[in-house]
Design a protein around this motif. Sequence first.
Motif, short mmCIF file in Angstrom:
data_model
loop_
_atom_site.label_atom_id
_atom_site.label_comp_id
_atom_site.label_asym_id
_atom_site.label_seq_id
_atom_site.Cartn_x
_atom_site.Cartn_y
_atom_site.Cartn_z
N ALA A 222 35.13 6.52 1.98
CA ALA A 222 36.03 7.69 1.95
C ALA A 222 36.48 8.00 0.53
N GLU A 223 36.76 6.96 -0.25
CA GLU A 223 37.17 7.16 -1.64
C GLU A 223 36.00 7.66 -2.48
N LYS A 224 34.83 7.09 -2.26
CA LYS A 224 33.65 7.43 -3.05
C LYS A 224 33.20 8.87 -2.79
N TRP A 225 33.23 9.29 -1.51
CA TRP A 225 32.69 10.60 -1.15
C TRP A 225 33.78 11.56 -0.68
N ASN A 226 34.94 11.47 -1.33
CA ASN A 226 36.02 12.46 -1.17
C ASN A 226 36.42 12.70 0.28
N GLY A 227 36.67 11.63 0.98
CA GLY A 227 37.19 11.76 2.35
C GLY A 227 36.14 11.80 3.43
N SER A 228 34.91 12.02 3.09
CA SER A 228 33.85 11.96 4.11
C SER A 228 33.44 10.50 4.32
N ALA A 229 32.75 10.26 5.41
CA ALA A 229 32.30 8.90 5.76
C ALA A 229 33.47 7.95 5.97
N ALA A 230 34.60 8.49 6.46
CA ALA A 230 35.79 7.67 6.65
C ALA A 230 35.83 7.00 8.02
N SER A 231 34.93 7.38 8.91
CA SER A 231 34.85 6.76 10.24
C SER A 231 33.43 6.24 10.45
N LEU A 232 33.24 5.47 11.48
CA LEU A 232 31.90 4.94 11.75
C LEU A 232 30.91 6.06 12.00
N ASP A 233 31.31 7.04 12.78
CA ASP A 233 30.39 8.15 13.07
C ASP A 233 30.05 8.92 11.81
N LEU A 292 36.68 2.97 -8.93
CA LEU A 292 36.46 3.13 -7.49
C LEU A 292 36.26 1.77 -6.82
N GLY A 293 36.67 1.69 -5.56
CA GLY A 293 36.40 0.49 -4.78
C GLY A 293 34.92 0.24 -4.62
N TYR A 294 34.14 1.34 -4.61
CA TYR A 294 32.69 1.22 -4.52
C TYR A 294 32.14 0.40 -5.70
N ASP A 295 32.68 0.65 -6.87
CA ASP A 295 32.25 -0.09 -8.06
C ASP A 295 32.67 -1.56 -7.97
N ARG A 296 33.89 -1.79 -7.48
CA ARG A 296 34.38 -3.16 -7.33
C ARG A 296 33.50 -3.92 -6.33
N LEU A 297 33.22 -3.28 -5.21
CA LEU A 297 32.37 -3.91 -4.18
C LEU A 297 31.04 -4.36 -4.77
N HIS A 298 30.36 -3.48 -5.47
CA HIS A 298 29.03 -3.81 -5.96
C HIS A 298 29.07 -4.79 -7.12
N ALA A 299 30.13 -4.76 -7.91
CA ALA A 299 30.27 -5.75 -8.99
C ALA A 299 30.46 -7.15 -8.41
N VAL A 300 31.24 -7.25 -7.35
CA VAL A 300 31.47 -8.55 -6.70
C VAL A 300 30.18 -9.05 -6.05
N ARG A 335 40.70 -11.89 1.97
CA ARG A 335 40.71 -12.67 0.73
C ARG A 335 40.12 -11.84 -0.41
N LEU A 336 39.31 -10.86 -0.07
CA LEU A 336 38.80 -9.88 -1.04
C LEU A 336 39.14 -8.49 -0.54
N THR A 337 39.50 -7.61 -1.46
CA THR A 337 39.87 -6.24 -1.10
C THR A 337 39.14 -5.28 -2.06
N TRP A 338 38.48 -4.27 -1.48
CA TRP A 338 37.68 -3.36 -2.31
C TRP A 338 38.49 -2.21 -2.88
N VAL A 339 39.23 -1.52 -2.03
CA VAL A 339 40.05 -0.40 -2.50
C VAL A 339 41.48 -0.91 -2.65
N GLN A 340 41.92 -1.05 -3.87
CA GLN A 340 43.21 -1.66 -4.16
C GLN A 340 44.20 -0.60 -4.63
#
Length: 343
Positions: A222-233, A292-300, A335-340
């Motif tokens: 949702a953060e990466k794509w401006n609110g889209s992809a915020a739900s499973l569907d 972005l949390g997306y960047d944090r996720l992939h760096a981890v 224990r890990l959080t992507w979007v802080q």
Amino acid sequence: MMALPPTLTPKQHLVHHSAEQWEEFVYEWVMALKGVGYVDVVGMGGANDRGADIAAFLTAKKTDGAWHCYQCKHYDKALGPATAYPEILKIHSAVAEKKYQVLPERYVFVAPKIGGTLIQLLAKPSELKVTFFAWTEKNADKLLEEYGAAPLQRALDLAQQTDFSCFEAGNLDKILEQHASTPHHVRRFGTRMPNRPAREQAPAEPAPEEARYIQQLLAVYAEKWNGSAASLDEAGAHPKAGRNLQRQREAFYCAEQLRVFARDSVPPGTFESLQDDIYSGVVEVEERDFDLGYDRLHAVLEAARNMQLGSNILLSVERPDDRKGICHQLANEDRLTWVQEEL
């Protein structure tokens, strides 16, 4: 080239065990027999073991009900009648003096080596009983001094009523075969890890136990794509988020399979130790500032993939997605959080 020293077999390893290590090995084996109906297994060895090193209970009444006794003996020489007779007397004395309510239904001598004479006697309980009483008569003065006249007589009276077929010897080959199915075998003997099962695909629908790490991933999308992809569907329909989510779920299930494999193959805490090592190696990356949390996720995930780990035995069966999946297990536990949120 110099030849490598020969590898000891598990049976050869056991010869070099101390008495304490031997009792630990037997305890591990008896614990593996819980499937035969034991409700609990307790180590009772020590200077005052009252005739039972390991007790296996068939009911919640423990030694007040049906139970089995495992007597651990580790000597350089083979176990013979001269060692077995005092133990037989000791367990009868313990019951006669109400230390235990009833005799064990099975009394198993467990030793690296059982002498031929004792094996033959155990195979003929009536003769074992006769030779046991011959031994008590021959050693009457010593036994009177050790037990006292009245307690000794009570023990011998009980022994007269006992069916000596309850006494037996453990077969070391069979014991080792059964021990090999326990999580302790690889650590104790340094044998190869069992084959890890083939990888299974993640189920189409997320399970309840996936909720938190998937929630964290949806926040990333949702953060990466401006609110889209915020739900499973929405994530499933998104050209990039959908593929990313599927890869993360496959990795999570890969790590979950490793968790189950570890539970059945290595000592307790081995998998958790691997999780802690990975957490220790990536938490400094997770705490960095990212746009972005997306960047944090992939760096981890990249840090987990590239980090040097210690000597955890599970590394010998590790798959490429295991470390990534462990990161999602850690996110599942927060224990890990992507979007802080900004502090």
